[in-house]
Design an enzyme around this catalytic site. Structure first.
Site, PDB file in Angstrom:
ATOM      1  CB  SER A  60      -0.858  -0.007   1.270  1.00 45.24           C
ATOM      2  OG  SER A  60      -1.511   1.237   1.445  1.00 45.24           O
ATOM      3  CE1 TYR A 100      -4.328  -2.260   4.808  1.00 40.15           C
ATOM      4  CE2 TYR A 100      -3.264  -0.156   4.406  1.00 40.15           C
ATOM      5  CZ  TYR A 100      -3.871  -1.300   3.929  1.00 40.15           C
ATOM      6  OH  TYR A 100      -4.024  -1.492   2.572  1.00 40.15           O
TER       7      TYR A 100
HETATM    8  N1  LIG Z   1      -8.637  -0.598  -1.639  1.00 35.86           N
HETATM    9  C1  LIG Z   1      -7.608   0.203  -1.363  1.00 35.86           C
HETATM   10  O1  LIG Z   1      -7.744   1.456  -1.334  1.00 35.86           O
HETATM   11  C2  LIG Z   1      -6.242  -0.382  -1.111  1.00 35.86           C
HETATM   12  C3  LIG Z   1      -5.159   0.503  -1.045  1.00 35.86           C
HETATM   13  C4  LIG Z   1      -3.896  -0.012  -0.782  1.00 35.86           C
HETATM   14  C5  LIG Z   1      -3.698  -1.370  -0.646  1.00 35.86           C
HETATM   15  N2  LIG Z   1      -4.771  -2.215  -0.719  1.00 35.86           N
HETATM   16  C6  LIG Z   1      -4.504  -3.651  -0.531  1.00 35.86           C
HETATM   17  O2  LIG Z   1      -5.025  -4.373  -1.622  1.00 35.86           O
HETATM   18  C7  LIG Z   1      -5.307  -5.723  -1.219  1.00 35.86           C
HETATM   19  C8  LIG Z   1      -6.708  -6.098  -1.666  1.00 35.86           C
HETATM   20  O3  LIG Z   1      -7.629  -5.262  -1.000  1.00 35.86           O
HETATM   21  P1  LIG Z   1      -9.027  -4.804  -1.629  1.00 35.86           P
HETATM   22  O4  LIG Z   1      -9.071  -3.321  -1.546  1.00 35.86           O
HETATM   23  O5  LIG Z   1      -9.266  -5.489  -2.918  1.00 35.86           O
HETATM   24  O6  LIG Z   1     -10.004  -5.326  -0.479  1.00 35.86           O
HETATM   25  P2  LIG Z   1     -11.315  -6.262  -0.547  1.00 35.86           P
HETATM   26  O7  LIG Z   1     -11.793  -6.321   0.852  1.00 35.86           O
HETATM   27  O8  LIG Z   1     -12.228  -5.760  -1.614  1.00 35.86           O
HETATM   28  O9  LIG Z   1     -10.727  -7.673  -1.017  1.00 35.86           O
HETATM   29  C9  LIG Z   1      -9.895  -8.428  -0.177  1.00 35.86           C
HETATM   30  C10 LIG Z   1     -10.081  -9.898  -0.478  1.00 35.86           C
HETATM   31  O10 LIG Z   1      -9.225 -10.623   0.404  1.00 35.86           O
HETATM   32  C11 LIG Z   1      -9.974 -11.666   1.011  1.00 35.86           C
HETATM   33  N3  LIG Z   1      -9.429 -11.983   2.328  1.00 35.86           N
HETATM   34  C12 LIG Z   1      -9.543 -11.289   3.491  1.00 35.86           C
HETATM   35  N4  LIG Z   1      -8.954 -11.952   4.496  1.00 35.86           N
HETATM   36  C13 LIG Z   1      -8.431 -13.090   3.957  1.00 35.86           C
HETATM   37  C14 LIG Z   1      -7.699 -14.179   4.495  1.00 35.86           C
HETATM   38  N5  LIG Z   1      -7.401 -14.255   5.802  1.00 35.86           N
HETATM   39  N6  LIG Z   1      -7.324 -15.186   3.655  1.00 35.86           N
HETATM   40  C15 LIG Z   1      -7.636 -15.116   2.339  1.00 35.86           C
HETATM   41  N7  LIG Z   1      -8.350 -14.129   1.782  1.00 35.86           N
HETATM   42  C16 LIG Z   1      -8.735 -13.120   2.582  1.00 35.86           C
HETATM   43  C17 LIG Z   1     -11.407 -11.134   1.100  1.00 35.86           C
HETATM   44  O11 LIG Z   1     -12.354 -12.183   1.245  1.00 35.86           O
HETATM   45  C18 LIG Z   1     -11.520 -10.373  -0.212  1.00 35.86           C
HETATM   46  O12 LIG Z   1     -11.967 -11.184  -1.266  1.00 35.86           O
HETATM   47  C19 LIG Z   1      -5.136  -5.744   0.305  1.00 35.86           C
HETATM   48  O13 LIG Z   1      -3.874  -6.282   0.633  1.00 35.86           O
HETATM   49  C20 LIG Z   1      -5.184  -4.266   0.678  1.00 35.86           C
HETATM   50  O14 LIG Z   1      -4.507  -3.991   1.877  1.00 35.86           O
HETATM   51  C21 LIG Z   1      -6.035  -1.751  -0.948  1.00 35.86           C
END
Ligand SMILES: NC(=O)c1ccc[n+]([C@@H]2O[C@H](COP(=O)([O-])OP(=O)(O)OC[C@H]3O[C@@H](n4cnc5c(N)ncnc54)[C@H](O)[C@@H]3O)[C@@H](O)[C@H]2O)c1
Length: 285
Positions: A143, A156
């Site tokens: 991130s 986080y």
């Molecule tokens: N959305 C943002 O603004 C953003 C920004 C920076 C980084 N990220 C990172 O991107 C990645 C994806 O996030 P996202 O925004 O798509 O979120 P999201 O919540 O839409 O998707 C996350 C997915 O991970 C799965 N998940 C959660 N816990 C889990 C576990 N213990 N084992 C296996 N699967 C699990 C969930 O079921 C979901 O399908 C994450 O690592 C998040 O930290 C997101």
């Protein structure tokens, strides 16, 4: 890795958000998919949709906190398609809380999923990617919070800083081992992407049975994150950025114009080695 068609992508947290967008992009590039997620029904629905679009998909319900789940994903990939070429350690959760007032359950959940989840995945799949002898690439999803500091978001931010450093360490160890020419590495450091990450936090806080003490900083940050994510970049655009970097063998993947200035501000503070800009008044003698 220039040639993607016919090769295999293994993606964690692929049932929604960025993970699903990455799976869709990999399929559009002609890759075969091995997808893991903790949410079985959502994973089935995602796989069904991808198959309807013509993708070859294998799924495993996999909680990234469990090293055995990563081993099962890796085995499934090798049995179905022979090898893993693109590994994307994407699964993650949002987690807010102040250093002094945040709940330890939130620190633990974030470190277990966001940091150990990635470490377990690397240890399960990268040795095979080194051994199979074909081009390969590892992407970890950190991130922008992995290279900046964010008050009220310690659980986080600390985990994501760990993911960044872990990935840099892997890159250097692959280099020292003579594997970096063939096994590339990238760390994805997006700012806000429009997914359900904030909704998932709300659901977890409501349903995990933890009695949290009041933490105004956690509440303020959660509200801010929810609004920023709702106006974020599309997951499809984020996935494009990742694949451009994989093709170009770029290590750092950023998505937003504000990333550079935010990193520069932190580095400038670090290098200035100056007194704190807002010192507490000295007590009078
Ligand atoms: N959305 C943002 O603004 C953003 C920004 C920076 C980084 N990220 C990172 O991107 C990645 C994806 O996030 P996202 O925004 O798509 O979120 P999201 O919540 O839409 O998707 C996350 C997915 O991970 C799965 N998940 C959660 N816990 C889990 C576990 N213990 N084992 C296996 N699967 C699990 C969930 O079921 C979901 O399908 C994450 O690592 C998040 O930290 C997101």
């Amino acid at each position: 890795m220039q040639t993607l068609a016919g090769r295999t992508a293994l993606i964690t947290g692929a049932a929604g958000g960025i993970g699903l967008a990455l799976a869709r992009k990999a399929a559009a590039e002609g890759m075969r998919l091995v997808l893991g997620d903790i949410d079985g029904p959502a994973l089935d629905a995602a796989a069904e949709a991808l198959r309807e679009e013509g993708a070859e998909v294998v799924t495993r319900v996999a909680d990234v906190r469990d090293p055995a789940a990563h081993a099962a994903l890796d085995t499934a990939a090798r049995e179905a398609f022979g090898a893993v070429h693109l590994l994307v350690e994407n699964a993650g959760i949002g987690s807010a809380g102040s250093v002094l007032g945040g709940d330890l359950a939130d620190w633990k959940a974030s470190l277990d999923i966001n940091l150990y989840g990635v470490l377990h995945g690397l240890r399960a799949s990268v040795p095979g990617m080194i051994a199979h002898g074909e081009p390969a690439h590892v992407v970890t999803v950190a991130s922008l919070a992995g290279v900046t500091v964010n008050a009220g978001m310690g659980p986080y931010t600390v985990a994501k800083h760990g993911v960044v450093t872990l990935t840099e360490t892997l890159r250097d160890e692959l280099k020292l081992g003579g594997h970096a020419e063939r096994v590339g590495t990238s760390v994805f450091c997006p700012a806000w992407i429009k997914t359900n990450i904030a909704g998932a936090v709300k659901a977890r806080l409501k349903g995990d049975g933890v009695e949290r003490a009041p933490d105004p900083m956690r509440d303020a940050v959660s509200k801010f994150v929810q609004s920023a994510v709702s106006e974020g970049m599309s997951p499809a655009a984020a996935a494009d950025a990742v694949f451009d970097a994989v093709r170009a063998r770029r290590f750092w993947i950023f998505t937003h114009a504000e990333s550079g200035p935010a990193i520069r501000r932190r580095m400038a503070r670090m290098l200035a080695d100056a007194p704190d800009p807002q010192p507490e008044p000295e007590p009078a003698d």
